[in-house]
Motif scaffolding. Structure first.
Motif, PDB file in Angstrom:
ATOM      1  N   ALA A  32      47.402  14.425  36.041  1.00 13.60           N
ATOM      2  CA  ALA A  32      48.755  14.876  36.360  1.00 13.60           C
ATOM      3  C   ALA A  32      49.743  13.716  36.441  1.00 13.60           C
ATOM      4  O   ALA A  32      50.938  13.945  36.583  1.00 13.60           O
ATOM      5  N   SER A  53      48.685  17.073  32.142  1.00 14.17           N
ATOM      6  CA  SER A  53      49.941  17.676  32.582  1.00 14.17           C
ATOM      7  C   SER A  53      51.098  17.211  31.709  1.00 14.17           C
ATOM      8  O   SER A  53      51.036  16.178  31.056  1.00 14.17           O
ATOM      9  N   GLU A  76      49.620  20.797  29.133  1.00 14.94           N
ATOM     10  CA  GLU A  76      50.452  21.753  29.863  1.00 14.94           C
ATOM     11  C   GLU A  76      51.933  21.677  29.510  1.00 14.94           C
ATOM     12  O   GLU A  76      52.766  22.201  30.237  1.00 14.94           O
TER      13      GLU A  76
END
Length: 129
Positions: A32, A53, A76
């Motif tokens: 992330a 991410s 993502e």
């Protein structure tokens, strides 16, 4: 080397080379933070799920060397965001094209579509419906 799952949170600002290298039992990783370090997952032979991410902006060289169980990445963000990530030519491995021939990473799934490895042209192509 015994970890099977890891999440690198957005709060991580820097990480050195080889952070998870040799974690042969690592199956799932989620990143992330805004960059993935060089050689980050080298020799993570069981890694079969990598989620990146939309925060990620930079890849390090050779970050997925010898990750033969990893056939797809889940990103993502959008295809446009994926293309905007700063990636060295060797982000997959020193000789990424050899890895593709060996059945390694073949697909990148974004929220608005996918890229697939074209073994004829030796390049990533946007998947068309």
């Amino acid at each position: 080397t015994a970890i099977a799952e890891v999440t690198v949170p957005a709060s991580v600002k820097t990480w050195g080379k080889y952070v998870f290298s040799g974690c042969a039992k690592l199956k799932t990783a989620r990143v992330a933070c805004d960059s993935i370090g060089a050689f980050a997952f080298t020799r993570c032979t069981a890694l079969s799920s990598l989620i990146i991410s939309a925060n990620c902006r930079t890849f390090g060289g050779n970050m997925l060397t010898y990750c033969e169980s990893l056939t797809a990445i889940t990103y993502e963000g959008t295809k446009e965001q994926w293309n905007a990530i700063t990636k060295p030519t060797n982000w997959m491995a020193s000789d990424a094209k050899t890895n593709y021939h060996n059945g390694y990473l073949q697909r990148i799934n974004c929220i608005d579509g996918s890229f697939v490895w074209d073994s004829e042209d030796m390049d990533w192509k946007e998947e068309t419906a």
